[in-house]
Design an enzyme around this catalytic site. Structure first.
Site, PDB file in Angstrom:
ATOM      1  N   TYR A   1       0.907  -0.925  -0.017  1.00 52.00           N
ATOM      2  CA  TYR A   1      -0.215   0.079   0.009  1.00 52.00           C
ATOM      3  C   TYR A   1       0.391   0.955   0.153  1.00 52.00           C
ATOM      4  O   TYR A   1       0.700   2.295  -0.769  1.00 52.00           O
ATOM      5  CB  TYR A   1      -1.114   0.075   1.107  1.00 52.00           C
ATOM      6  CG  TYR A   1      -2.008   1.248   1.441  1.00 52.00           C
ATOM      7  CD1 TYR A   1      -3.115   1.463   0.875  1.00 52.00           C
ATOM      8  CD2 TYR A   1      -1.242   2.534   2.172  1.00 52.00           C
ATOM      9  CE1 TYR A   1      -3.962   2.601   0.508  1.00 52.00           C
ATOM     10  CE2 TYR A   1      -2.760   3.098   2.114  1.00 52.00           C
ATOM     11  CZ  TYR A   1      -3.643   3.618   1.235  1.00 52.00           C
ATOM     12  OH  TYR A   1      -4.449   4.156   1.939  1.00 52.00           O
TER      13      TYR A   1
ATOM     14  N   LYS B   1       1.002   4.523  -2.927  1.00 58.77           N
ATOM     15  CA  LYS B   1       0.808   5.976  -2.473  1.00 58.77           C
ATOM     16  C   LYS B   1       2.078   6.552  -3.421  1.00 58.77           C
ATOM     17  O   LYS B   1       1.948   7.900  -4.038  1.00 58.77           O
ATOM     18  CB  LYS B   1       0.466   5.959  -1.604  1.00 58.77           C
ATOM     19  CG  LYS B   1      -1.018   4.968  -0.842  1.00 58.77           C
ATOM     20  CD  LYS B   1      -2.055   5.998  -1.932  1.00 58.77           C
ATOM     21  CE  LYS B   1      -3.377   5.296  -1.572  1.00 58.77           C
ATOM     22  NZ  LYS B   1      -4.417   6.001  -1.968  1.00 58.77           N
TER      23      LYS B   1
END
Length: 260
Positions: free
Chosen positions: A160, A164
């Protein structure tokens, strides 16, 4: 006598993905309140429809349920904006998923799904929207939703966090590709934020209040207000930037303050 004036986004159309609730919904609410026509997307059809009905009470909001990481749907979404409103001016690529898991046991299925939604969905929505903005010849604004996890490591969020961080670099690269067309591209990186999902954790507010210099986690309005600035005329000369909205957390993370 009070006179209602037109909102600053009157006559403009915005697409917001991942907007059935939380940050995305608040972005839509503020846009509609300021006169924009909004295409509200969420993968959850019931959430998208319910959220859209709420916002239709104050302005124009079109429910667009669907998978924002699917290229066919992305093309349909951009085409619908133009067909239904005559224009496209702003795109907020907010949709994303978080699949926790320790690095040593993280599955390929989880990895590629995170990349498909967080990176692929944003990349190809930006691509399709940019083509339309260039065709219109009036410029426009793109905003991507990153995260403080793209700046500070978190346990069980390797995939994750890297997705990002990649979004922030995508915004920088698009400065080269899109600036000559009058399109600015920026990213917001929220920290801990009170949403329907995080409020389900009884300890969330107290935990993050203790370790956030400003003394509380963000509200969805804190994040949405930053987005509204970045897509406004006041930010036309700002592009390729990431605005971290975390109450100062990344300056001191990850440990809470300790007593001397």
């Amino acid at each position: 006598m009070d006179v209602k004036t037109a909102g600053v986004f009157s006559g403009k159309t915005a697409i917001v993905t991942g907007a059935g609730q939380g940050i995305g919904f608040e972005i839509c609410r503020q846009l509609v309140q300021e006169g924009a026509a909004v295409l509200l997307n969420d993968v959850d059809e019931a959430l998208a429809n319910d959220a859209s009905r709420k916002l239709q009470k104050i302005g124009k909001c079109i429910a667009c349920p669907g998978d924002s990481s699917d290229l066919t749907f992305i093309r349909q979404l951009v085409a619908r904006a133009v067909t239904d409103t005559g224009t496209l001016d702003v795109v907020i690529a907010n949709a994303g998923i978080t699949l926790f898991g320790d690095f040593l046991n993280y599955s390929p299925e989880s990895f590629y799904r995170v990349m498909q939604v967080n990176l692929g969905g944003t990349f190809f929505l930006a691509q399709e929207a940019a083509k339309q903005l260039i065709k219109q010849g009036r410029g426009g604004s793109l905003v991507f939703t990153s995260s403080v996890t793209g700046h500070q490591a978190h346990k069980n969020l390797a995939a994750y966090g890297m997705s990002k961080a990649a979004l922030e670099m995508l915004a920088k690269h698009l400065v080269v590709e899109l600036s000559s067309f009058g399109i600015n591209v920026n990213t917001v990186a929220p920290g801990a934020t009170r949403t329907e999902r995080t409020e389900a954790d009884a300890e969330y507010v107290s935990t993050w209040s203790a370790i956030t210099p400003m003394g509380r986690p963000a509200t969805t309005a804190d994040i949405a207000s930053a987005v509204m600035f970045l897509i406004s005329d006041k930010a036309r000369h700002i592009t390729g930037q990431t605005l971290v909205i975390d109450g100062g957390w990344t300056s001191v993370s990850p440990s809470p303050y300790e007593e001397d």
